[in-house]
Design an enzyme around this catalytic site. Structure first.
Site, PDB file in Angstrom:
ATOM      1  N   LYS A  15       0.829  -1.219   0.000  1.00 17.47           N
ATOM      2  CA  LYS A  15       0.000   0.000   0.000  1.00 17.47           C
ATOM      3  C   LYS A  15       0.858   1.261   0.000  1.00 17.47           C
ATOM      4  O   LYS A  15       0.499   2.245  -0.652  1.00 17.47           O
ATOM      5  CB  LYS A  15      -1.004   0.002   1.147  1.00 17.47           C
ATOM      6  CG  LYS A  15      -0.382   0.174   2.516  1.00 17.47           C
ATOM      7  CD  LYS A  15      -1.425   0.255   3.597  1.00 17.47           C
ATOM      8  CE  LYS A  15      -0.867  -0.096   4.963  1.00 17.47           C
ATOM      9  NZ  LYS A  15       0.317   0.653   5.408  1.00 17.47           N
ATOM     10  N   ARG A  89      -7.539   3.178  10.699  1.00 16.89           N
ATOM     11  CA  ARG A  89      -7.370   1.777  11.066  1.00 16.89           C
ATOM     12  C   ARG A  89      -8.462   1.331  12.045  1.00 16.89           C
ATOM     13  O   ARG A  89      -8.576   0.158  12.337  1.00 16.89           O
ATOM     14  CB  ARG A  89      -6.011   1.579  11.737  1.00 16.89           C
ATOM     15  CG  ARG A  89      -4.812   1.632  10.767  1.00 16.89           C
ATOM     16  CD  ARG A  89      -4.067   0.366  10.795  1.00 16.89           C
ATOM     17  NE  ARG A  89      -2.659   0.141  10.863  1.00 16.89           N
ATOM     18  CZ  ARG A  89      -1.648   0.646  10.212  1.00 16.89           C
ATOM     19  NH1 ARG A  89      -1.777   1.673   9.459  1.00 16.89           N
ATOM     20  NH2 ARG A  89      -0.435   0.180  10.350  1.00 16.89           N
ATOM     21  N   ARG A 128      12.006  -7.151   3.349  1.00 20.16           N
ATOM     22  CA  ARG A 128      11.978  -5.708   3.100  1.00 20.16           C
ATOM     23  C   ARG A 128      13.134  -5.003   3.815  1.00 20.16           C
ATOM     24  O   ARG A 128      13.462  -5.306   4.947  1.00 20.16           O
ATOM     25  CB  ARG A 128      10.648  -5.132   3.589  1.00 20.16           C
ATOM     26  CG  ARG A 128      10.563  -3.626   3.463  1.00 20.16           C
ATOM     27  CD  ARG A 128       9.137  -3.146   3.470  1.00 20.16           C
ATOM     28  NE  ARG A 128       8.542  -3.135   4.788  1.00 20.16           N
ATOM     29  CZ  ARG A 128       7.333  -2.625   5.042  1.00 20.16           C
ATOM     30  NH1 ARG A 128       6.616  -2.133   4.057  1.00 20.16           N
ATOM     31  NH2 ARG A 128       6.852  -2.647   6.256  1.00 20.16           N
ATOM     32  N   ARG A 161      13.240  -2.850   9.422  1.00 20.61           N
ATOM     33  CA  ARG A 161      12.415  -2.251  10.471  1.00 20.61           C
ATOM     34  C   ARG A 161      12.231  -3.260  11.600  1.00 20.61           C
ATOM     35  O   ARG A 161      12.042  -4.448  11.348  1.00 20.61           O
ATOM     36  CB  ARG A 161      11.038  -1.878   9.902  1.00 20.61           C
ATOM     37  CG  ARG A 161      11.044  -0.559   9.167  1.00 20.61           C
ATOM     38  CD  ARG A 161       9.763  -0.296   8.414  1.00 20.61           C
ATOM     39  NE  ARG A 161       8.538  -0.597   9.143  1.00 20.61           N
ATOM     40  CZ  ARG A 161       7.310  -0.376   8.656  1.00 20.61           C
ATOM     41  NH1 ARG A 161       7.160   0.138   7.470  1.00 20.61           N
ATOM     42  NH2 ARG A 161       6.235  -0.670   9.370  1.00 20.61           N
ATOM     43  N   ARG A 172       0.961  -7.714  13.917  1.00 20.33           N
ATOM     44  CA  ARG A 172       0.409  -6.589  13.162  1.00 20.33           C
ATOM     45  C   ARG A 172      -0.716  -7.051  12.239  1.00 20.33           C
ATOM     46  O   ARG A 172      -1.708  -6.364  12.053  1.00 20.33           O
ATOM     47  CB  ARG A 172       1.503  -5.908  12.337  1.00 20.33           C
ATOM     48  CG  ARG A 172       2.442  -5.066  13.174  1.00 20.33           C
ATOM     49  CD  ARG A 172       3.757  -4.801  12.465  1.00 20.33           C
ATOM     50  NE  ARG A 172       3.665  -3.937  11.320  1.00 20.33           N
ATOM     51  CZ  ARG A 172       4.476  -3.983  10.270  1.00 20.33           C
ATOM     52  NH1 ARG A 172       5.449  -4.879  10.223  1.00 20.33           N
ATOM     53  NH2 ARG A 172       4.336  -3.149   9.281  1.00 20.33           N
TER      54      ARG A 172
HETATM   55  P1  AMP Z   1       2.666   1.095   8.998  1.00 14.05           P
HETATM   56  O1  AMP Z   1       3.874   1.809   8.488  1.00 14.05           O
HETATM   57  O2  AMP Z   1       1.379   1.586   8.358  1.00 14.05           O
HETATM   58  O3  AMP Z   1       2.807  -0.398   8.936  1.00 14.05           O
HETATM   59  O4  AMP Z   1       2.529   1.481  10.568  1.00 14.05           O
HETATM   60  C1  AMP Z   1       3.563   1.178  11.486  1.00 14.05           C
HETATM   61  C2  AMP Z   1       3.032   1.311  12.910  1.00 14.05           C
HETATM   62  O5  AMP Z   1       2.605   2.674  13.158  1.00 14.05           O
HETATM   63  C3  AMP Z   1       1.798   0.477  13.232  1.00 14.05           C
HETATM   64  O6  AMP Z   1       2.159  -0.851  13.586  1.00 14.05           O
HETATM   65  C4  AMP Z   1       1.202   1.258  14.406  1.00 14.05           C
HETATM   66  O7  AMP Z   1       1.944   1.054  15.601  1.00 14.05           O
HETATM   67  C5  AMP Z   1       1.435   2.692  13.979  1.00 14.05           C
HETATM   68  N1  AMP Z   1       0.306   3.217  13.155  1.00 14.05           N
HETATM   69  C6  AMP Z   1       0.372   3.608  11.858  1.00 14.05           C
HETATM   70  N2  AMP Z   1      -0.824   4.055  11.420  1.00 14.05           N
HETATM   71  C7  AMP Z   1      -1.669   3.950  12.478  1.00 14.05           C
HETATM   72  C8  AMP Z   1      -3.047   4.245  12.658  1.00 14.05           C
HETATM   73  N3  AMP Z   1      -3.823   4.743  11.658  1.00 14.05           N
HETATM   74  N4  AMP Z   1      -3.588   4.009  13.882  1.00 14.05           N
HETATM   75  C9  AMP Z   1      -2.849   3.525  14.891  1.00 14.05           C
HETATM   76  N5  AMP Z   1      -1.550   3.213  14.789  1.00 14.05           N
HETATM   77  C10 AMP Z   1      -0.946   3.419  13.593  1.00 14.05           C
END
Ligand code: AMP
Length: 216
Positions: A15, A89, A128, A161, A172
């Site tokens: 995404k 989310r 990744r 990461r 996740r």
């Molecule tokens: P991502 O890069 O989208 O995989 O997000 C990495 C981490 O950031 C997630 O595992 C959450 O801890 C936090 N995070 C990102 N977006 C959100 C969101 N919309 N709501 C809550 N936590 C978020």
């Protein structure tokens, strides 16, 4: 043309890459809550300190923090289309987004969900690597850097990461699945939902997204 686009998908579904491609083609602003939080953590801001533990463990950052960051972003990008990447989310976030947009006489025009099976997600994410300097994304199986461990674009160091290791990926994914069903129903009931199978690959996913965005 649609201008307020929610782009969602499990971690590893591509995404982020799709959001970037879409923004390059349309000039829309890219709002990635994940990127935003990683930036705040790196800069050791007040928000960064608050979200650090959640991001490290792969659990959701509390809604009020997420919504405050979102509101700020929307207010600073008033005259642009926006791709919301990894947000909302939760239902609270979805309704909060509707309210903020409503205050600006806007609304979510479409919610696009990229779907992908867990086995494929694990395969993609454990491979990744991200540039510590410019954030460019690589994959050891299908988009490897020219020189191992070094970014092609800026010579920065590539790293994995902390939340891209298998136990955290599973966590996740579970968090994602739990929250997503409600969101899918919400956008479906408002006739705004589109789903795309991630297995068809990056280029075809991009084509489908462009079609959805440009369709009346
Ligand atoms: P991502 O890069 O989208 O995989 O997000 C990495 C981490 O950031 C997630 O595992 C959450 O801890 C936090 N995070 C990102 N977006 C959100 C969101 N919309 N709501 C809550 N936590 C978020």
């Amino acid at each position: 043309m649609k201008r307020m686009i929610v782009l969602s998908g499990p971690p590893g579904s591509g995404k982020g890459t799709q959001a970037e491609l879409l923004c390059q083609r349309t000039g829309f602003a890219h709002f990635s809550t994940g990127d935003q939080f990683r930036f705040e953590i790196a800069q050791q801001t007040e928000i960064g300190k608050k979200v650090n533990e959640y991001v490290k463990q792969g659990t959701l950052v509390p809604d009020p923090i997420v919504l405050a960051v979102t509101k700020n972003f929307i207010n600073h990008n008033q005259d642009k289309g926006v791709v919301f990447d990894g947000f909302p989310r939760t239902m609270v976030q979805a309704q909060g987004l509707d309210e903020v947009l409503n205050d600006n006489h806007k609304e979510v025009d479409c919610a696009i969900f990229i779907e992908l099976a867990l086995a494929e997600i694990i395969r993609r994410l454990t491979d990744r690597r991200v540039c510590r300097n410019c954030g460019a994304i690589y994959n050891l199986s299908f988009k490897h850097p020219k020189q191992e461990g070094i970014c092609d674009a800026c010579n920065g160091e590539l790293y994995q990461r902390v939340d891209d290791q298998e136990p955290t990926i599973r966590k996740r994914h579970q968090v994602y699945e739990q929250q997503t069903q409600e969101l899918i129903s919400y956008y479906r009931s408002h006739n705004k939902l589109w789903t795309i199978p991630g297995e068809i690959g990056k280029d075809l996913v991009h084509e489908r997204i462009m079609k959805i965005v440009y369709e009346a």
